[in-house]
Design a protein around this motif. Structure first.
Motif, PDB file in Angstrom:
ATOM      1  N   TYR A  36       0.846  -1.185   0.000  1.00 38.47           N
ATOM      2  CA  TYR A  36       0.000   0.000   0.000  1.00 38.47           C
ATOM      3  C   TYR A  36       0.882   1.236   0.000  1.00 38.47           C
ATOM      4  CZ  TYR A  36      -4.232  -2.690   1.109  1.00 38.47           C
ATOM      5  OH  TYR A  36      -5.300  -3.555   1.064  1.00 38.47           O
ATOM      6  N   GLN A  38       0.828   5.276   1.049  1.00 34.90           N
ATOM      7  CA  GLN A  38       0.078   6.230   1.855  1.00 34.90           C
ATOM      8  C   GLN A  38       0.765   7.584   1.818  1.00 34.90           C
ATOM      9  OE1 GLN A  38      -0.458   5.289   6.075  1.00 34.90           O
ATOM     10  NE2 GLN A  38      -2.433   6.334   6.079  1.00 34.90           N
ATOM     11  N   GLY A  41      -1.345  12.274   5.473  1.00 34.52           N
ATOM     12  CA  GLY A  41      -2.699  12.738   5.717  1.00 34.52           C
ATOM     13  C   GLY A  41      -3.775  12.029   4.918  1.00 34.52           C
ATOM     14  N   LYS A  42      -3.379  11.013   4.166  1.00 36.68           N
ATOM     15  CA  LYS A  42      -4.340  10.273   3.340  1.00 36.68           C
ATOM     16  C   LYS A  42      -4.438   8.824   3.809  1.00 36.68           C
ATOM     17  CE  LYS A  42      -4.988  13.753   0.517  1.00 36.68           C
ATOM     18  NZ  LYS A  42      -6.304  14.460   0.474  1.00 36.68           N
ATOM     19  N   SER A  43      -5.389   8.098   3.241  1.00 35.61           N
ATOM     20  CA  SER A  43      -5.553   6.693   3.601  1.00 35.61           C
ATOM     21  C   SER A  43      -4.683   5.816   2.700  1.00 35.61           C
ATOM     22  CB  SER A  43      -7.024   6.296   3.489  1.00 35.61           C
ATOM     23  OG  SER A  43      -7.467   6.450   2.159  1.00 35.61           O
ATOM     24  N   PRO A  44      -4.414   4.584   3.127  1.00 40.05           N
ATOM     25  CA  PRO A  44      -3.597   3.681   2.301  1.00 40.05           C
ATOM     26  C   PRO A  44      -4.291   3.346   0.979  1.00 40.05           C
ATOM     27  CG  PRO A  44      -3.728   2.907   4.562  1.00 40.05           C
ATOM     28  CD  PRO A  44      -4.740   3.989   4.420  1.00 40.05           C
ATOM     29  N   LEU A  46      -4.018   0.709  -2.274  1.00 40.27           N
ATOM     30  CA  LEU A  46      -3.418  -0.548  -2.735  1.00 40.27           C
ATOM     31  C   LEU A  46      -2.726  -0.337  -4.076  1.00 40.27           C
ATOM     32  CD1 LEU A  46      -3.140  -3.638  -2.340  1.00 40.27           C
ATOM     33  CD2 LEU A  46      -5.251  -3.867  -3.667  1.00 40.27           C
ATOM     34  N   LEU A  88       3.600   0.756   2.707  1.00 39.64           N
ATOM     35  CA  LEU A  88       3.249  -0.195   3.754  1.00 39.64           C
ATOM     36  C   LEU A  88       3.176  -1.597   3.174  1.00 39.64           C
ATOM     37  CD1 LEU A  88       0.330   1.924   5.207  1.00 39.64           C
ATOM     38  CD2 LEU A  88       2.482   1.493   6.389  1.00 39.64           C
TER      39      LEU A  88
ATOM     40  N   ARG B   9     -15.466  12.853   8.934  1.00 40.37           N
ATOM     41  CA  ARG B   9     -14.060  12.900   8.547  1.00 40.37           C
ATOM     42  C   ARG B   9     -13.189  13.287   9.740  1.00 40.37           C
ATOM     43  NH1 ARG B   9      -9.844  11.836   7.468  1.00 40.37           N
ATOM     44  NH2 ARG B   9      -8.475  12.480   5.757  1.00 40.37           N
ATOM     45  N   LEU B  88      -6.273   7.797  13.666  1.00 37.50           N
ATOM     46  CA  LEU B  88      -7.037   7.728  12.429  1.00 37.50           C
ATOM     47  C   LEU B  88      -7.683   6.353  12.378  1.00 37.50           C
ATOM     48  CD1 LEU B  88      -7.745   8.998   9.641  1.00 37.50           C
ATOM     49  CD2 LEU B  88      -5.690   7.866   8.743  1.00 37.50           C
ATOM     50  N   LEU B  90      -9.662   3.698  10.258  1.00 32.82           N
ATOM     51  CA  LEU B  90      -9.858   3.375   8.845  1.00 32.82           C
ATOM     52  C   LEU B  90     -10.773   2.174   8.698  1.00 32.82           C
ATOM     53  CD1 LEU B  90      -6.127   3.769   7.878  1.00 32.82           C
ATOM     54  CD2 LEU B  90      -7.971   5.114   6.867  1.00 32.82           C
ATOM     55  N   LEU B 103      -8.114  -5.492  -0.476  1.00 34.90           N
ATOM     56  CA  LEU B 103      -8.801  -4.715   0.539  1.00 34.90           C
ATOM     57  C   LEU B 103      -8.681  -3.237   0.193  1.00 34.90           C
ATOM     58  CD1 LEU B 103     -10.207  -5.207   3.265  1.00 34.90           C
ATOM     59  CD2 LEU B 103      -7.999  -4.876   4.357  1.00 34.90           C
ATOM     60  N   PHE B 105      -9.445   0.779   1.256  1.00 33.23           N
ATOM     61  CA  PHE B 105      -9.652   1.610   2.427  1.00 33.23           C
ATOM     62  C   PHE B 105     -10.456   2.865   2.115  1.00 33.23           C
ATOM     63  CE2 PHE B 105      -7.157  -0.145   5.893  1.00 33.23           C
ATOM     64  CZ  PHE B 105      -6.347  -1.053   5.239  1.00 33.23           C
ATOM     65  N   GLY B 106     -11.206   3.315   3.113  1.00 37.46           N
ATOM     66  CA  GLY B 106     -11.846   4.611   3.060  1.00 37.46           C
ATOM     67  C   GLY B 106     -10.876   5.701   3.475  1.00 37.46           C
ATOM     68  N   SER B 107     -11.348   6.939   3.486  1.00 36.95           N
ATOM     69  CA  SER B 107     -10.491   8.086   3.803  1.00 36.95           C
ATOM     70  C   SER B 107     -10.222   8.216   5.294  1.00 36.95           C
ATOM     71  CB  SER B 107     -11.128   9.376   3.305  1.00 36.95           C
ATOM     72  OG  SER B 107     -11.287   9.336   1.905  1.00 36.95           O
TER      73      SER B 107
END
Lengths: 114, 114
Positions: A36, A38, A41-44, A46, A88, B9, B88, B90, B103, B105-107
């Motif tokens: 992943y 990242q 400040g953002k989400s992982p 894929l 990650l 958020r 955070l 997730l 998988l 992920f959301g924000s």
């Protein structure tokens, strides 16, 4: 020993070079491996998945898996400044029943400088 | 296709309060899992739900709970908030949670406990 280990970095590479990110895992029977990306400040997000020994290529990304050595790597060719992020490594352990219980490494920070 | 949607958020709470976070998976995805991400511990698995049943649980105290509804939407609840719960949170989804599924992920919901 941590279940999934990564060098925290930062790994600094010049633009256009190959970035090599490494990961080792302890659960010998793990079957699914993921990388992943990242951004701060953002989400992982894929970017690669790999399930069999060997190499898997997708654009500038190549994932390598060696189950005997319990080792996964990610190569990024022609690195760009936009690749600067934390990468990650995640493993889906079979022992814990699998499903979506991913075990994550601490992440490697990659910095690509112009 | 819409991605994984998490609300709210951002959230600010005080110690001792409780909080409920919401997650809507990708349409058609029935497996929803929750993760906590902190600078010190990284990404850690909380729990996973499928068909309204919790199938897997991480090493978190009982103050952390969740549920899934018949439309696959999920909520997680943290009671008696502690400062260390600042993180955070997730949510991630996949079709069924099977081994080779990816998988997404959301924000995330950024929770701050004061």
């Amino acid at each position: 020993q941590k279940e999934v280990e990564q060098n925290s970095g930062p790994l600094s590479v010049p633009e256009g070079a190959i970035a090599s990110l490494n990961c080792t895992y302890s659960d010998r029977v793990s079957q699914s491996f993921f990388w992943y990306r990242q951004y701060s400040g953002k989400s992982p997000e894929l970017i690669m998945s790999i399930y069999s020994n060997g190499d898997k290529e997708d654009g500038r990304f190549t994932a390598q898996l060696n189950k005997a050595s319990q080792y996964v790597s990610l190569l990024i060719r022609d690195s760009q400044p936009s690749d600067s992020a934390t990468y990650l490594c995640a493993v889906k352990p079979r022992i814990s029943g699998g499903y979506n219980k991913l075990i994550f490494g601490a992440g490697t920070r990659l910095a690509v400088h112009p | 296709k819409a991605g994984v949607t998490q609300t709210p958020r951002y959230l600010i709470k005080t110690r001792g309060q409780q909080v409920t976070l919401s997650c809507s998976p990708i349409s058609g995805h029935r497996s929803v899992s929750w993760y906590q991400q902190t600078p010190g511990q990284g990404l850690q698995f909380l729990f996973e739900y499928f068909s309204e049943t919790q199938r897997n649980k991480g090493n978190f105290p009982g103050r952390f709970s969740g549920r899934q509804f018949s439309n696959s939407r999920s909520e997680m609840n943290v009671s008696t908030l502690e400062l260390g719960d600042s993180a955070l949170y997730l949510c991630a989804s996949s079709l069924t949670g099977a081994d080779n599924e990816k998988l997404f992920f959301g924000s995330g919901t950024q929770l701050s406990v004061l």
